[in-house]
Design an enzyme around this catalytic site. Structure first.
Site, short mmCIF file in Angstrom:
data_model
loop_
_atom_site.label_atom_id
_atom_site.label_comp_id
_atom_site.label_asym_id
_atom_site.label_seq_id
_atom_site.Cartn_x
_atom_site.Cartn_y
_atom_site.Cartn_z
N PHE A 146 -26.44 8.49 34.77
CA PHE A 146 -26.17 8.77 33.37
C PHE A 146 -24.72 9.20 33.19
O PHE A 146 -24.14 9.84 34.08
CB PHE A 146 -27.08 9.89 32.85
CG PHE A 146 -28.53 9.53 32.79
CD1 PHE A 146 -29.11 9.11 31.61
CD2 PHE A 146 -29.33 9.65 33.92
CE1 PHE A 146 -30.46 8.79 31.55
CE2 PHE A 146 -30.68 9.33 33.87
CZ PHE A 146 -31.25 8.90 32.69
N THR A 164 -31.35 6.74 38.55
CA THR A 164 -30.59 6.27 37.38
C THR A 164 -29.35 7.14 37.22
O THR A 164 -29.42 8.36 37.34
CB THR A 164 -31.44 6.33 36.10
OG1 THR A 164 -32.57 5.46 36.25
CG2 THR A 164 -30.64 5.89 34.88
#
Length: 277
Positions: free
Chosen positions: A174, A172
């Site tokens: 960010f 992921t």
């Protein structure tokens, strides 16, 4: 006083892990929604916010692109976090006692092979860390959670199996948001520039607007469109490019983009995370 970094989710969420890994010296501050995390920075309650924008398996995170342009915050960094999924259970429980696993639907879908092999049924929870907390509170040895190892640590659960995800490359990305922009050059892996824009209502406007990046050799790593104002005709584009706005090639490309757009909003200039490559 310890500075704080806000994130959306409960303690033990993967966003919490991102805060811990990137800013271990800061106090992580859980928030109910993305808007709450943004507001915590705007109000001065937190110095930074850690917001997920995309996942390598599931694509972009809903709502974030809509929130960023009007957030009043700026991107000052990025962080990539590997999503390792662990089977968490009450202390002393063994794997053969578990017949159900609870987590967010995304994580349940990423562990089909392991869960199927062990005959474990999937139970949908609101989120990963919340599912771990539920397992701890329910006191049922047949129920486990799928979450980060950090969640197990926080809620006092044992790790029955580590890194059980079907695919080993799930990450992921960010964005780290601040009240103040930082336009300086920094980092050892090059710079990234993020902005949003709307094209003028003329034929082939997007094609022409993008031409400047191609002719100047500027690498655009992300381009996404989304509707604004509830209209099918008002389209805003979100873009990430490699380089700094002061680089001659980037400056020429942005000047050309400006000619074909009705507005460009700079969201941030920040060092590329080495885990990007």
């Amino acid at each position: 006083m310890t500075k704080r970094i806000a994130f959306q989710g409960e303690p033990g969420a993967y966003s919490h892990q991102a805060c811990r890994e990137t800013y271990p010296e800061m106090e992580s501050m859980p928030c109910r929604t993305f808007e709450d995390a943004i507001e915590a920075v705007r109000s001065g309650e937190a110095e930074l916010a850690m917001l997920p924008v995309e996942n390598s398996t599931f694509g972009r995170v809903a709502d974030i692109h809509h929130l960023l342009p009007d957030s009043g915050l700026y991107i000052i960094g990025e962080a990539f976090v590997r999503v390792h999924i662990n089977l968490l259970a009450l202390p002393g429980v063994t794997l053969d006692q578990v017949d159900r696993a609870m987590s967010h639907t995304m994580l349940l879908g990423q562990c089909r092979e392991f869960l199927g092999k062990h005959g474990i049924q999937r139970v949908t929870g609101a989120d990963t860390a919340g599912s771990a907390r539920h397992v701890a509170e329910a006191g049922d040895p047949s129920l486990a959670g799928l979450a980060s190892e950090l969640a197990g640590e926080i809620y006092g659960l044992d790790v029955l199996a580590r890194e059980i995800e079907d695919h080993g490359n799930n990450s992921t990305r960010f964005l780290i948001m601040s009240r103040e922009p930082d336009w300086s050059r920094r980092g050892d892996d090059g710079m990234m520039t993020t902005f949003v824009f709307q094209v003028r209502n003329i034929p082939a406007a997007l094609y022409k607007a993008m031409g400047g990046f191609a002719t100047n050799g500027v690498n655009m790593t992300k381009l996404e469109s989304y509707m604004v104002g509830g209209s099918f005709t008002a389209t805003q584009f979100y873009a990430d490019i490699e380089g700094h706005p002061d680089d001659p090639a980037v400056k020429r490309a942005l000047d050309e983009l400006d000619y074909f757009t009705s507005g460009i909003t700079m969201l941030g200039v920040y060092p590329a995370d080495p885990r990007r490559h």
